[in-house]
Design an enzyme around this catalytic site. Structure first.
Site, PDB file in Angstrom:
ATOM      1  N   PHE A 100       0.810  -1.217   0.000  1.00 15.07           N
ATOM      2  CA  PHE A 100       0.000   0.000   0.000  1.00 15.07           C
ATOM      3  C   PHE A 100       0.843   1.266   0.000  1.00 15.07           C
ATOM      4  CE2 PHE A 100       0.838  -0.020   4.547  1.00 15.07           C
ATOM      5  CZ  PHE A 100       0.742   1.308   4.927  1.00 15.07           C
ATOM      6  N   LYS A 101       2.099   1.170   0.395  1.00  9.46           N
ATOM      7  CA  LYS A 101       2.926   2.369   0.518  1.00  9.46           C
ATOM      8  C   LYS A 101       3.441   2.892  -0.815  1.00  9.46           C
ATOM      9  CE  LYS A 101       4.066   1.097   5.206  1.00  9.46           C
ATOM     10  NZ  LYS A 101       5.071   0.779   6.227  1.00  9.46           N
TER      11      LYS A 101
END
Length: 434
Positions: A106-107
């Site tokens: 997700f980063k």
């Protein structure tokens, strides 16, 4: 937009300086002076927007006063050149997959967004980016900034405490990426990064910033996910009484969700899902925040004993424990419970969780109320934790080609103690100087 420090002892500053400095001079975290709500028209039309379109509108609310709109749109569209589909798990609980970026975590969105923001503001200035990682931050930042001229990345990670695939994603790249294998835990890495920012000798010699979620340009774009998730749920008629569960380590993702809610996003409440590192849960129960040494778990990206963004959560709620607990509840799970959750979810729904998503799946199922619709964030591809997941489901996981390609590289990590003076000495001889 001006930005103030959560410690309230530093002067307010511009977006450019907040991004380049990373941490405020008084060691606080930067926050925007005000949070602009999204319009009724935006929410009425959100279901017809793409991920990029709605994120650009949200980005204008954050950064539109400081960046030419055409340039901001380019930054958003380049950073978000992939999508995040919602996957149906069962009748009451949904999963938002946030691992469709280049490193399958997700980063990626925040890292790619920040890389382009820095490039926009830097012009001819050279800068050193320091990042502490317990797993996916290092890979997302390293790949987001790989080859960017005038920027050197120093990734500090705890020896033996990230998965093999995660390590390969940042320790094999070379070019402008330097991986430092620290003899310690994540909290040691994070402490060294923070101390570097407050060391006047270092900051006089070189320009330093951070790509951890302490940096405003890494942290705020994570709010985009929540608007996208709401739009998907609304399309399917499941957006009422929406409760969102966030696997949490350094709490940047949850804080971004809280800011999205302040912008008008109709989320009823949040659940913070922890592994055995449950400092935040203890705070919710007692009102006392007591940082401690992190414990190593199979959900390693959440192995944080002193979460930086706790300061932002306190700031958002004016230090009111009562207000925080009215909106946020918590849960904590052992390695054994996480493994059992991975196995159970696979058996019931043929859906493979990673260890962090498993914490979220457990917490939402254990805490959802009858009138609520539950959504949990699945933050990384399960293949990044291949051994743990395969043992839990007794089935082989195919490694996606994007991940497999990293495994062919040669590890180029440099050993580092957890003593700041050693890290400082290294930076003095390897970083860009003024």
């Amino acid at each position: 937009m001006r930005y103030y420090s959560t410690n309230k002892k530093a002067p307010v500053t511009s977006l450019r300086d907040a991004i380049i400095k990373g941490l405020a001079p008084d060691k606080g975290l930067f926050m925007p002076e005000y949070i602009r709500p999204m319009s009724e028209e935006f929410f009425n039309s959100i279901t017809g927007m793409s991920f990029q379109e709605m994120s650009y509108e949200v980005a204008k609310a954050f950064f539109g006063e400081d960046i030419i709109h055409e340039e901001l749109k380019r930054i958003v569209y380049e950073a978000l050149s992939f999508d995040c589909p919602v996957v149906h798990v069962n009748g009451k609980v949904w999963s938002l997959e946030l691992f469709h970026g280049p490193t399958l975590a997700f980063k990626d969105v925040g890292a790619r967004f920040m890389a382009r923001m820095l490039r926009y503001f830097l012009h001819d200035t050279k800068v050193n980016v320091l990042v502490a990682t317990s797993g996916d931050t290092g890979s997302a930042v390293a790949n987001g900034f790989l080859g960017v001229e005038g920027i050197r990345i120093f990734v500090l990670y705890p020896k033996g405490k990230v998965s093999k695939i995660q390590e390969c994603q940042f320790a094999t790249l070379g070019q402008n990426i330097t991986a430092l294998e620290v003899d310690g835990n994540f909290d040691d890495c994070q402490a060294m990064v923070k101390e570097a920012f407050s060391d006047t000798d270092l900051t006089k010699q070189m320009s330093l910033t951070s790509a951890n979620s302490i940096n405003i340009a890494r942290f705020l774009p994570q709010a985009f996910y929540y608007f996208y998730a709401y739009a998907q749920m609304k399309r399917q008629g499941n957006a009422d009484h929406l409760t969102v569960c966030v696997p949490s380590g350094n709490f940047g993702n949850l804080t971004a969700g809280l800011i999205a809610r302040r912008m008008g996003l109709p989320i009823k409440r949040f659940i913070a899902a922890n592994n055995a590192n449950n400092v935040f849960l203890k705070y919710l129960r007692s009102g006392k925040y007591t940082p401690c040494q992190s414990i190593q778990t199979i959900a390693n990206a959440m192995d944080v004993g002193a979460p930086s963004n706790f300061a932002r959560i306190l700031d958002l709620f004016n230090n009111s424990h009562k207000d925080i607990t009215e909106l946020i509840s918590g849960a904590s799970y052992s390695d054994e419970q996480i493994k059992e959750a991975i196995a159970e979810c696979y058996k019931k729904y043929n859906y493979i969780l990673d260890p962090h998503g498993a914490c979220g799946w457990l917490a939402i199922n254990n805490n959802i109320k009858e009138d609520e619709t539950g959504l949990f964030l699945e933050t990384a591809h399960p293949a990044k934790f291949k051994n743990v997941v395969e043992e839990a489901i007794n089935t082989e996981i195919k490694i996606p080609e994007r991940l497999a390609s990293f495994m062919n590289g040669h590890k180029m990590s440099i050993p580092m103690t957890n003593r700041f003076e050693d890290f400082k000495r290294f930076l003095t001889s390897h970083a860009y100087t003024r």
